[in-house]
Scaffold this motif. Structure first.
Motif, PDB file in Angstrom:
ATOM      1  N   GLN A   1       1.425  29.599 -41.081  1.00  0.00           N
ATOM      2  CA  GLN A   1       1.590  30.763 -40.207  1.00  0.00           C
ATOM      3  C   GLN A   1       2.397  31.899 -40.837  1.00  0.00           C
ATOM      4  O   GLN A   1       2.625  32.921 -40.198  1.00  0.00           O
ATOM      5  CB  GLN A   1       2.277  30.358 -38.879  1.00  0.00           C
ATOM      6  CG  GLN A   1       1.660  29.154 -38.187  1.00  0.00           C
ATOM      7  CD  GLN A   1       0.189  29.359 -37.876  1.00  0.00           C
ATOM      8  OE1 GLN A   1      -0.232  30.435 -37.461  1.00  0.00           O
ATOM      9  NE2 GLN A   1      -0.604  28.311 -38.076  1.00  0.00           N
ATOM     10  N   ARG A   2       2.811  31.729 -42.077  1.00  0.00           N
ATOM     11  CA  ARG A   2       3.635  32.773 -42.691  1.00  0.00           C
ATOM     12  C   ARG A   2       3.071  33.274 -44.018  1.00  0.00           C
ATOM     13  O   ARG A   2       3.597  34.217 -44.591  1.00  0.00           O
ATOM     14  CB  ARG A   2       5.060  32.253 -42.898  1.00  0.00           C
ATOM     15  CG  ARG A   2       5.746  31.842 -41.604  1.00  0.00           C
ATOM     16  CD  ARG A   2       7.187  31.446 -41.840  1.00  0.00           C
ATOM     17  NE  ARG A   2       7.987  32.578 -42.305  1.00  0.00           N
ATOM     18  CZ  ARG A   2       9.270  32.472 -42.645  1.00  0.00           C
ATOM     19  NH1 ARG A   2       9.869  31.291 -42.603  1.00  0.00           N
ATOM     20  NH2 ARG A   2       9.950  33.528 -43.040  1.00  0.00           N
ATOM     21  N   GLY A   3       2.042  32.632 -44.531  1.00  0.00           N
ATOM     22  CA  GLY A   3       1.422  33.093 -45.764  1.00  0.00           C
ATOM     23  C   GLY A   3       2.021  32.458 -47.008  1.00  0.00           C
ATOM     24  O   GLY A   3       2.435  31.295 -46.998  1.00  0.00           O
ATOM     25  N   PHE A   4       2.096  33.249 -48.062  1.00  0.00           N
ATOM     26  CA  PHE A   4       2.523  32.729 -49.361  1.00  0.00           C
ATOM     27  C   PHE A   4       3.776  33.454 -49.857  1.00  0.00           C
ATOM     28  O   PHE A   4       4.005  34.618 -49.528  1.00  0.00           O
ATOM     29  CB  PHE A   4       1.418  32.946 -50.407  1.00  0.00           C
ATOM     30  CG  PHE A   4       0.136  32.223 -50.110  1.00  0.00           C
ATOM     31  CD1 PHE A   4      -0.090  30.951 -50.613  1.00  0.00           C
ATOM     32  CD2 PHE A   4      -0.858  32.823 -49.338  1.00  0.00           C
ATOM     33  CE1 PHE A   4      -1.289  30.287 -50.354  1.00  0.00           C
ATOM     34  CE2 PHE A   4      -2.051  32.162 -49.073  1.00  0.00           C
ATOM     35  CZ  PHE A   4      -2.259  30.893 -49.575  1.00  0.00           C
ATOM     36  N   ARG A   5       4.547  32.733 -50.646  1.00  0.00           N
ATOM     37  CA  ARG A   5       5.656  33.370 -51.338  1.00  0.00           C
ATOM     38  C   ARG A   5       5.839  32.722 -52.702  1.00  0.00           C
ATOM     39  O   ARG A   5       5.395  31.585 -52.938  1.00  0.00           O
ATOM     40  CB  ARG A   5       6.951  33.297 -50.522  1.00  0.00           C
ATOM     41  CG  ARG A   5       7.522  31.926 -50.308  1.00  0.00           C
ATOM     42  CD  ARG A   5       8.716  31.999 -49.370  1.00  0.00           C
ATOM     43  NE  ARG A   5       9.253  30.685 -49.048  1.00  0.00           N
ATOM     44  CZ  ARG A   5      10.332  30.147 -49.627  1.00  0.00           C
ATOM     45  NH1 ARG A   5      10.974  30.816 -50.560  1.00  0.00           N
ATOM     46  NH2 ARG A   5      10.766  28.952 -49.266  1.00  0.00           N
ATOM     47  N   VAL A   6       6.510  33.431 -53.587  1.00  0.00           N
ATOM     48  CA  VAL A   6       6.791  32.904 -54.911  1.00  0.00           C
ATOM     49  C   VAL A   6       7.746  31.722 -54.780  1.00  0.00           C
ATOM     50  O   VAL A   6       8.709  31.774 -54.000  1.00  0.00           O
ATOM     51  CB  VAL A   6       7.416  33.996 -55.807  1.00  0.00           C
ATOM     52  CG1 VAL A   6       7.714  33.435 -57.199  1.00  0.00           C
ATOM     53  CG2 VAL A   6       6.496  35.207 -55.899  1.00  0.00           C
TER      54      VAL A   6
END
Length: 227
Positions: A67-72
């Motif tokens: 529900q929050r997507g992607f991050r490094v």
């Protein structure tokens, strides 16, 4: 305009570009990855970016959050210590096997890779705090050449994964290392011990080479509070 259905070449291009940005820390650890912005920057479709991010997630360079997507993927002192320890074990195993079984062609490739690396500046002339990308490629090729005679595809695959994870930390250490470290001397000593088939010395020098980078980061404020 980006295509709606990603072809293999578009997905591969998105993957390679994003991976390069992650390893070079142009996409910073912990940074939120906005897919629409990535699509625009890479001129590819939403599908191509999503597929690329899924591949990078499997490599541990990106984190997918429901529900929050992607991050490094973030960095931490704890991970760095563990990564360095495991990398030393695996890389030393690969190097020992290569020293035992490596051919004259293997030796020649090491010398050639080292020669190319020494002919390139480690840092950008106009920005000493940033790694020269041509040198970075040559550096990767040199370390790969050292272990190329290992003879175990699985060990080499594991070694590549660890190298990629370590590369982010190494890039972050460059502006912190100042001018006191003789990286060229470290590489030359590792090469000479390897070509002399002195496995104990070569592996000890390689371990120290990795540990110095780790110590530079652990002694800097970069990783403070991230244990």
């Amino acid at each position: 305009m980006p295509r709606d259905t990603p072809g293999p070449s578009l997905t591969q291009s998105a993957y390679e570009n994003l991976r390069a940005d992650l390893l070079a820390c142009r996409l910073r650890p912990g940074e939120r990855l906005k897919i629409n912005e990535l699509c625009a920057a890479l001129s590819v479709s939403l599908g191509a970016v999503r597929e690329a991010l899924s591949r990078l997630t499997s490599e541990g360079l990106v984190i997918a959050e429901p529900q929050r997507g992607f991050r490094v993927a973030p960095i931490s002192a704890t991970e760095l210590r563990d990564l360095t320890e495991v990398r030393i074990e695996v890389e030393a195993r690969c190097l020992r096997r290569a020293i035992e079984a490596g051919s004259v062609e293997w030796e020649t490739a090491i010398v050639g890779a080292h020669h190319l690396m020494t002919r390139l500046p480690e840092r950008e002339p106009d920005d000493p705090g940033r790694v020269n990308e041509d040198w970075a490629s040559a550096h990767t090729a040199f370390h790969r050449a050292l272990v190329a005679g290992c003879g175990s595809p699985w060990l080499l695959r594991l070694r590549e994964t660890l190298y990629a994870q370590s590369e982010r930390y190494r890039r972050l250490s460059v502006p912190l290392s100042g001018g006191g470290r003789d990286v060229g001397g470290e590489h030359r000593a590792i090469m000479e011990a390897t070509l002399a088939r002195d496995a104990d010395r070569a592996c000890a020098l390689l371990a120290r080479h990795f540990e110095v980078t780790t110590l530079i980061l652990l002694e800097a404020p970069t990783l403070d509070g991230e244990d």
